[in-house]
Enzyme design. Structure first.
Site, PDB file in Angstrom:
ATOM      1  N   CYS A  86       0.815  -1.216   0.000  1.00  0.00           N
ATOM      2  CA  CYS A  86       0.000   0.000   0.000  1.00  0.00           C
ATOM      3  C   CYS A  86       0.855   1.275   0.000  1.00  0.00           C
ATOM      4  O   CYS A  86       1.470   1.582  -1.013  1.00  0.00           O
ATOM      5  CB  CYS A  86      -0.981  -0.063   1.161  1.00  0.00           C
ATOM      6  SG  CYS A  86      -2.451   0.893   0.850  1.00  0.00           S
ATOM      7  N   HIS A 181      -3.300  -5.424   1.628  1.00  0.00           N
ATOM      8  CA  HIS A 181      -2.598  -5.681   2.899  1.00  0.00           C
ATOM      9  C   HIS A 181      -2.585  -7.166   3.252  1.00  0.00           C
ATOM     10  O   HIS A 181      -3.428  -7.619   4.041  1.00  0.00           O
ATOM     11  CB  HIS A 181      -3.292  -4.928   4.035  1.00  0.00           C
ATOM     12  CG  HIS A 181      -3.098  -3.453   3.977  1.00  0.00           C
ATOM     13  ND1 HIS A 181      -2.048  -2.807   4.581  1.00  0.00           N
ATOM     14  CD2 HIS A 181      -3.817  -2.502   3.354  1.00  0.00           C
ATOM     15  CE1 HIS A 181      -2.129  -1.513   4.357  1.00  0.00           C
ATOM     16  NE2 HIS A 181      -3.197  -1.292   3.611  1.00  0.00           N
ATOM     17  N   GLU A 183      -0.765  -8.635   5.259  1.00  0.00           N
ATOM     18  CA  GLU A 183      -0.465  -8.817   6.689  1.00  0.00           C
ATOM     19  C   GLU A 183      -1.734  -8.792   7.536  1.00  0.00           C
ATOM     20  O   GLU A 183      -1.693  -9.152   8.711  1.00  0.00           O
ATOM     21  CB  GLU A 183       0.543  -7.751   7.161  1.00  0.00           C
ATOM     22  CG  GLU A 183      -0.001  -6.359   7.422  1.00  0.00           C
ATOM     23  CD  GLU A 183      -0.291  -5.546   6.160  1.00  0.00           C
ATOM     24  OE1 GLU A 183      -0.179  -6.085   5.043  1.00  0.00           O
ATOM     25  OE2 GLU A 183      -0.645  -4.360   6.300  1.00  0.00           O
TER      26      GLU A 183
HETATM   27  N1  GLN Z   1      -3.671   6.365   1.148  1.00  0.00           N
HETATM   28  C1  GLN Z   1      -2.375   6.116   1.703  1.00  0.00           C
HETATM   29  C2  GLN Z   1      -1.300   6.957   1.011  1.00  0.00           C
HETATM   30  O1  GLN Z   1      -1.557   7.550   0.016  1.00  0.00           O
HETATM   31  C3  GLN Z   1      -2.046   4.652   1.602  1.00  0.00           C
HETATM   32  C4  GLN Z   1      -3.051   3.845   2.387  1.00  0.00           C
HETATM   33  C5  GLN Z   1      -2.503   2.590   3.037  1.00  0.00           C
HETATM   34  O2  GLN Z   1      -1.295   2.361   3.114  1.00  0.00           O
HETATM   35  N2  GLN Z   1      -3.384   1.795   3.578  1.00  0.00           N
HETATM   36  O3  GLN Z   1      -0.207   7.052   1.493  1.00  0.00           O
END
Ligand code: GLN
Length: 200
Positions: A86, A181, A183
């Site tokens: 992410c 995710h 994890e």
């Molecule tokens: N929206 C976050 C970002 O732009 C990422 C979201 C996440 O890691 N769950 O950094």
């Protein structure tokens, strides 16, 4: 042989990765040591690093202040293995957009030749979970997407899974990223894949 895995500990979902990577090591019969990395000197001796989810902008701010980012950047330039989830995927992207119309900037470690759109699926309310078919996996993997970015261009990287028309798991060389995710599930197959890629 002990595999030493660092977890970028600046911000975000760290503990769950620690558990997942330890469990993955156990499944593979590998001895794994996990340590949190917040300072540049804590990168010494590591075999790979996990960049967790969270807020990429907050991570960049903190990591720049401590000198951690520049040091990690030079290690990644020399093929140091990294797994980003992410926000971690955003940090590793060559091209990052905040919105569809905003200009392209670079991630903190622009070694993965992909274009990524932050919060691409919408806001927190648009977070979702879906079964993913992952290349090389026999059973589906539950993908949990939380304010996830969209990989709008996979560039030269290998796409291992897609959903809703976009890649969600890509890898290139020793870097792999998921926009979801892993994890947050009990399933350690993706963490295992990362450990295996280090020892290959
Ligand atoms: N929206 C976050 C970002 O732009 C990422 C979201 C996440 O890691 N769950 O950094």
């Amino acid at each position: 042989m002990v595999l030493k895995i660092g977890l970028l500990g600046l911000q975000g979902a760290i503990e769950e990765h620690e558990v997942a990577v330890m469990n993955a090591g156990r499944t593979l019969g590998l001895e794994v040591q996990v340590s949190r990395v917040t300072l540049p000197e804590q990168l010494e001796g590591l075999d790979g690093i996990i960049l967790p989810g969270g807020e990429s902008t907050a991570m960049i701010k903190q990591g720049t202040r401590s000198g951690l980012l520049p040091k990690l950047n030079s290690m990644l330039a020399q093929n140091f293995p990294a797994f980003g989830t992410c926000a971690g995927a955003i940090l590793l992207s060559k091209k990052v957009r905040r919105t569809e119309d905003s200009p392209v900037t670079q991630g903190a470690f622009p070694f993965l030749d992909i274009e990524i759109l932050r919060n691409g699926y919408g806001s927190q309310r648009d977070s979702f979970s879906t079964d993913l078919m992952i290349k090389g996996f026999e059973e589906p993997f539950e993908g949990v997407f939380i304010r996830a970015p969209i990989i709008s261009e996979p560039g030269t990287s290998e796409v291992l899974a897609s959903t809703r028309g976009y890649p969600v798991f890509v890898r290139s060389g020793k870097i792999m990223v998921t926009t979801f995710h892993p994890e947050l599930t009990e399933d350690t197959r993706i963490h295992s894949l990362f450990l295996k890629s280090i020892i290959e």
